[in-house]
Design an enzyme around this catalytic site. Structure first.
Site, PDB file in Angstrom:
ATOM      1  N   SER A 104      10.257  64.877  18.117  1.00  0.00           N
ATOM      2  CA  SER A 104       9.588  64.315  16.945  1.00  0.00           C
ATOM      3  C   SER A 104       9.640  62.803  17.102  1.00  0.00           C
ATOM      4  O   SER A 104      10.728  62.234  17.251  1.00  0.00           O
ATOM      5  CB  SER A 104      10.317  64.758  15.672  1.00  0.00           C
ATOM      6  OG  SER A 104       9.541  64.450  14.545  1.00  0.00           O
ATOM      7  N   GLU A 105       8.471  62.143  17.083  1.00  0.00           N
ATOM      8  CA  GLU A 105       8.456  60.730  17.489  1.00  0.00           C
ATOM      9  C   GLU A 105       9.139  59.788  16.498  1.00  0.00           C
ATOM     10  O   GLU A 105       9.370  58.628  16.819  1.00  0.00           O
ATOM     11  CB  GLU A 105       7.030  60.262  17.805  1.00  0.00           C
ATOM     12  CG  GLU A 105       6.037  60.280  16.661  1.00  0.00           C
ATOM     13  CD  GLU A 105       5.186  61.555  16.660  1.00  0.00           C
ATOM     14  OE1 GLU A 105       5.669  62.602  17.122  1.00  0.00           O
ATOM     15  OE2 GLU A 105       4.032  61.472  16.186  1.00  0.00           O
ATOM     16  N   ASN A 106       9.498  60.288  15.311  1.00  0.00           N
ATOM     17  CA  ASN A 106      10.291  59.447  14.416  1.00  0.00           C
ATOM     18  C   ASN A 106      11.766  59.422  14.806  1.00  0.00           C
ATOM     19  O   ASN A 106      12.569  58.773  14.133  1.00  0.00           O
ATOM     20  CB  ASN A 106      10.126  59.894  12.960  1.00  0.00           C
ATOM     21  CG  ASN A 106      10.433  61.349  12.738  1.00  0.00           C
ATOM     22  OD1 ASN A 106      10.076  62.199  13.554  1.00  0.00           O
ATOM     23  ND2 ASN A 106      11.103  61.654  11.655  1.00  0.00           N
TER      24      ASN A 106
ATOM     25  N   SER B 128      12.652  56.395  21.055  1.00  0.00           N
ATOM     26  CA  SER B 128      11.754  57.543  20.995  1.00  0.00           C
ATOM     27  C   SER B 128      10.486  57.290  21.813  1.00  0.00           C
ATOM     28  O   SER B 128      10.029  58.147  22.574  1.00  0.00           O
ATOM     29  CB  SER B 128      11.383  57.821  19.535  1.00  0.00           C
ATOM     30  OG  SER B 128      10.487  58.899  19.459  1.00  0.00           O
TER      31      SER B 128
END
Lengths: 235, 218
Positions: free
Chosen positions: B53-55, B95
């Site tokens: 998840s890019e967060n 990330s």
């Protein structure tokens, strides 16, 4: 040197001026510096340029500063779910520099690390590349992006010790860490302040050198944008 | 008079299931919002696939139980999620370092248009409110393999796999595979044309030809 301030207003004293640039942590409403945003709103400071992945939602997070027209420009990757933002943007009252999410994070990281610019493949051949230097490395094109140096960083952590060593919780770390490093001054709000020595030095996410001023922001009423759950299987 | 046979095609979940066939054991994968998210429900039994998840998370777990909802634990679509024993958390710069550094094996994304040379447009429509590209430009620039899952035609019936994108690009020459409700197109590298490699049930090559303006190999 005492880093702990009694409240957000006190912690921001002498740091705010019209036309300044602020880097803010948070992703959506997760890990946003709620107390500091409230204090910035209350101060009435205006013509702000804010580097933040999102712009809050209506009346939450940075959305509060939009409602009071304190923001001149946003540097963001995604600004959906915000009607007042949409209205001001479409009316030409608000400037937005759309920046790919990874480029924004790296611009903050680079700015904080004394790196004025870097080359990335992200955005090559798109609108994002317009007006930017293109350079070829090993046969592939890259564009030059600038590091961000802000006048002030506002971030939200989970726990800090009295010296400012700080840890985050789960996905609320997000932009708080890179944002913390790119401001001339970083003010952090946390849920708990513990005595020096209470946090294992091996487990510190943000070393105290970055945190210049600190407040206890608790209690928090953390908002959820999309509450998604699953049912328990019947026993 | 010839009777028109109604094409069956793939449903949204069947498109996601088709995309899931591209997963391999040990893959680190990023899934976009919409149909791509459904790929998570179609990971083959016994295969280890780690979702990013890019967060700032590796190892996305399922939606939480009602009493485990945590505002500090969300995915990139800002939905509440849960963690797994092997999960890890990190900041946004880290990330995207793993995304842009080529460490993610596969990304499955939605699309508005894909060109015959693999350009992708999926972030803005001129004249409409711009929400922003989020992490899409970083993903297409850095992830090893990009699969676009989209309806074959727009609501108005216009082709979406076309000679040149008309909408602003997310990335140039970045798409490796296209999965629509009618067919699958693939190319072995970014210098080759797309090849039609699979048809959805009840769909003919002729129908795909009629509904596609891009050049591709049959």
């Amino acid at each position: 040197m005492q880093k702990i301030y009694p409240n957000a207003e006190g912690a921001l004293e002498g740091l705010l001026f019209d036309g300044m640039t602020i880097a803010a942590g948070g992703f959506g409403l997760c890990g946003i510096p709620e107390r500091l945003i409230d204090a910035i709103q209350a101060s009435g400071v205006k013509d702000l340029t804010i580097a933040s992945n999102n712009a809050g939602i209506d009346n939450e997070g940075l959305g509060k500063l939009l409602r009071t027209r304190q923001v001149k420009k946003m540097i963001s990757s995604y600004v959906g779910e915000n009607k007042e933002f949409e209205r001001q943007f479409l009316a030409g009252e608000l400037e937005v520099e759309f920046t790919p999410q990874g480029t924004l994070a790296e611009r903050m990281r680079a700015g904080g690390a004394g790196i004025p610019g870097f080359y990335t493949k992200t955005g090559v051949g798109t609108q994002v590349a317009e007006g930017k230097e293109v350079k070829s490395f090993d046969g592939d094109d890259y564009i030059l992006e600038r590091g961000i140096r802000a006048d002030l960083s506002v971030i939200k952590g989970w726990k800090a010790d009295e010296s400012g060593n700080l840890i985050f919780r789960k996905t609320s770390r997000n932009f708080n860490l890179p944002a913390a490093t790119c401001g001339k001054v970083c003010v952090a709000e946390v849920e708990e302040i513990v005595p020096v020595g209470s946090i294992d030095p091996d487990c510190i996410h943000l070393p105290s050198i970055y945190v210049k001023r600190l407040i206890l922001g608790a209690p928090y009423d953390k908002k959820i944008e999309f509450r998604t759950v699953r049912e328990r299987e019947a026993a | 008079m010839a009777t028109q046979v109604e094409a069956k095609g793939w449903s949204r979940n069947e498109m996601a299931a088709r995309a899931a066939k591209e997963l391999r054991d040990g893959y680190y994968v990023n899934l976009g919002i919409g149909i791509p998210t459904l790929v998570a429900n179609n990971i083959p039994e016994g295969m280890t696939v780690t979702l990013q998840s890019e967060n700032g998370m590796l190892g996305i777990g399922p939606f939480p139980y009602e009493d485990e909802v945590d505002p500090d634990l969300i995915n990139a679509g800002k939905q509440t999620i849960s963690e797994l024993p092997q999960s890890s958390y990190f900041d946004s710069a880290q990330s995207f370092a793993m995304i842009r550094g080529g460490h993610i094996d596969l990304a499955v994304l939605g699309g508005m248009e894909v060109s015959q040379s693999g350009d992708l447009a999926n972030w803005m429509v001129p004249g409409k409110m711009i929400k922003g590209m989020g992490g899409a430009m970083d993903l297409v620039a850095g992830v090893k393999k990009i699969i676009v899952v989209m309806e074959h035609t727009s609501k108005g019936g216009d082709a979406k796999f076309i000679p040149e994108c008309t909408l602003p690009l997310t990335g140039k020459n970045v798409v490796d595979m296209i999965i629509t409700d009618l067919a699958v197109f693939q190319r072995p590298d970014h210098d080759s044309p797309f090849k039609l490699i699979e048809l959805a049930p009840g769909v003919s090559t002729e129908e795909v030809r009629q509904k596609t303006t891009a050049k591709y190999v049959e």
